[in-house]
Motif scaffolding. Structure first.
Motif: not given
Length: 456
Positions: A388-401
Motif C-alpha cells: 500500500v505505501i509504495p502505491s500511495l507514494m506513487a499516486g501522490s508523487a504524480v499529483t504533486g508533479a
C-alpha cells in the motif's frame, strides 16, 4: 487495573482520535479499564478528573506535542508517540501494567526511554510540532479569510472600508501577522514551559518584522526556549525573591537576549535565506518545478501525518506566509488528499482485495481525502505496508508533479475540496482537480493490482 491515557497530535484532527480509539479497543480486548483524554483541534475532550487520577494505577501519554504531566505526579507514566498508540496500543498497555506491577524497574526503564529519545532526536521534533500545532489554526483561518476577500476580486481589498478590505485585514493583517509569533512562542513553551512564551513571541514578531519569516521564527523559538533553560540554571535568587523570576527576571533578560540576537545576529542571514527561497520558487524552471512537486508528493504520502509529512506541510505553509498564492502549497495539499482518495476508490474498484470492514472504511477514507486529512489512509497502510505505501507514494508523487507542471497556485493552506469553490482561491482550478483525480486513480490502480485477494 485502571489506566488513564492522553493522546495529542500536532493538527489535532485525525491521529489524536485514531490513537485514542486504538487504545480503547486494545484495552477492551485485554479486559483493562481505561479512560482516554484527547487534546484535539477543538480543545481537551473527555478530560481526566482528579478523582480518576487518584483511582488510577498508571497513565499512557501518546503525544507528539507537549503535554503537562504535573497532574499525574505519583502515577506510573508510559510515554510514546501517537504512532506508537495506533500501531502498538497493546504494547503500551502491557508496558504500563508491567511497570506498575514491578515499580523497582521503573527508574531503569525511564532512563532507557530517555536515552532512546536522545538517540532518535525526538525532542526538537516535539518542540517544533507543538509550535506548528498552535500555529495551524491561525494559518487556516487567515488563509480562508484572505481567499474570501479574493472572491470579490483580486484588488477588491484595496478599497479601504469595504468588506473585502475587512476580510483581508482580519486574515492577512491579523491572523497571518500572529502566525510566526505563535509558532516561535509555543516552540519556546514546549522547551521551557510558560516562561518561554514571552521571549519566543517577541523573537517571532521581530523575525516577521525584519523579513526573516518562517525560518527566523523557528530559530527564535528554539533560541528563546533554551535561553530560558540556561537562565534558570545560572540565576539563583534568595527564596524571598524567587517570585521575581517568572514575572521580571526571566521575561526581561530572555527578551533582551533573544531580541538582540534576532536583530543583530540571526535576522539578516535568515531574511536573506528567506528572500532567496522565495526568489528560487518564483523562478523555478519547469523541470525543477516538476521534480520539487514529485518530492513533496512522496513526502506527503510516506508517513501520512508523521514527521516527513509534517515537514512537507510546514514548507508549504512557509511559502504561503506572506499571504500570497503558492505553488508549493498547492502541491502539498493535493498530494495530501490523494492517498485516502486513492484507497477509497480502490475499495470500490477491487472489492475482492478488501474485507467487508475495509470496504466500509474506504467510504470514510473518501470523505477524509476530500477534506485533506491524509491520515485516512493509515489503517490500510498499516495492514499491508509493503504494497500500500509504495502505491500511495506513487499516486501522490504524480499529483504533486502535475500541479507544478500545470503551474497551479493555492492561497489557502487547508480545507481540501471545500475551499476550492471560493473564487480566486486557486489559480488553475480545473487542472488542480485533474491532478488530484489522476494521482488518486494511479494509487487506486496500483493498490487494486498488487494487493492479494481477501477471503471473508
Amino acid at each position: 487495573m485502571k489506566l488513564l491515557a492522553v493522546t495529542s497530535c500536532p493538527t489535532g484532527i485525525a491521529h489524536t482520535y485514531m490513537a485514542a480509539e486504538a487504545l480503547q479497543m486494545a484495552a477492551k480486548e485485554m479486559n483493562v479499564d481505561i479512560k482516554v483524554e484527547t487534546h484535539g483541534s477543538i480543545g481537551v475532550e473527555n478530560e481526566i478528573t482528579d478523582k480518576e487520577i487518584k483511582e488510577a494505577h498508571a497513565v499512557i501519554i501518546a503525544a507528539d506535542t507537549k503535554i503537562d504531566k504535573t497532574k499525574f505526579q505519583g502515577l506510573t507514566i508510559v510515554e510514546g508517540t501517537v504512532q506508537d498508540a495506533i500501531k502498538n496500543s497493546k504494547g503500551l498497555i502491557e508496558k504500563a501494567m508491567r511497570l506498575e506491577n514491578n515499580k523497582s524497574q521503573y527508574v531503569e526503564n525511564v532512563s532507557k526511554i530517555k536515552e532512546n529519545r536522545k538517540e532518535k532526536k525526538k525532542g526538537p521534533y516535539q518542540h517544533l510540532m507543538t509550535g506548528v500545532s498552535y500555529m495551524i489554526p491561525f494559518v487556516v483561518a487567515g488563509g480562508i479569510l484572505i481567499a474570501l476577500s479574493f472572491a470579490f476580486g483580486i484588488h477588491a481589498a484595496e478599497n479601504e472600508g469595504s468588506l473585502p478590505w475587512a476580510l483581508s485585514l482580519i486574515g492577512g493583517g491579523s491572523a497571518f501577522a500572529l502566525m510566526i509569533p505563535i509558532l516561535s512562542g509555543f516552540i519556546a513553551y514546549s522547551i521551557s514551559d510558560r516562561p518561554g512564551l514571552v521571549p519566543g513571541m517577541i523573537g517571532g514578531m521581530l523575525s516577521a518584522e525584519i523579513g526573516a519569516g518562517f525560518l527566523g521564527g523557528l530559530i527564535a523559538g528554539f533560541l528563546a526556549g533554551y535561553t530560558i533553560v540556561l537562565l534558570k540554571k545560572w540565576i539563583k535568587l534568595p527564596k524571598t525573591m524567587e517570585g521575581l523570576m517568572p514575572v521580571l527576571v526571566l521575561p526581561l533578560l530572555s527578551s533582551l537576549i533573544v531580541g538582540l540576537l534576532i536583530i543583530y545576529v540571526v535576522g539578516r542571514p535568515a531574511a536573506t535565506i528567506n528572500a532567496s527561497l522565495s526568489n528560487w520558487l518564483e523562478n523555478l524552471q519547469e523541470g525543477s518545478a516538476i521534480a520539487l512537486g514529485l518530492v513533496l508528493g512522496l513526502m506527503m504520502a510516506f508517513d501520512m501525518g508523521g514527521p516527513v509529512n509534517k515537514a512537507a506541510y510546514a514548507f508549504g505553509v512557509s511559502t504561503i506566509a506572506a499571504g500570497q498564492s503558492s505553488s508549493v502549497m498547492a502541491a502539498v495539499m493535493a498530494a495530501g488528499m490523494t492517498p485516502p482518495l486513492g484507497i477509497g476508490i480502490a475499495t470500490l474498484m477491487a472489492k475482492n482485495k478488501f474485507t467487508r470492514e475495509e470496504r466500509e472504511a474506504g467510504k470514510a477514507a473518501l470523505v477524509l481525502g476530500i477534506s485533506f486529512i491524509t491520515e485516512g489512509a493509515i489503517p490500510f497502510a498499516a495492514a499491508d505496508p509493503l504494497r500500500v505505501i509504495p502505491s500511495l507514494m506513487a499516486g501522490s508523487a504524480v499529483t504533486g508533479a502535475l500541479t507544478m507542471l500545470f503551474k497551479v497556485k493555492l492561497a489557502v493552506p487547508h480545507g481540501g475540496i471545500f475551499v476550492l469553490p471560493i473564487p480566486n482561491a486557486v489559480e488553475g482550478l480545473l487542472p488542480y482537480i485533474i491532478s488530484i483525480a489522476i494521482g488518486a486513480l494511479v494509487t487506486a490502480l496500483l493498490v487494486a493490482t498488487i494487493k492479494k485477494p481477501k477471503t471473508e
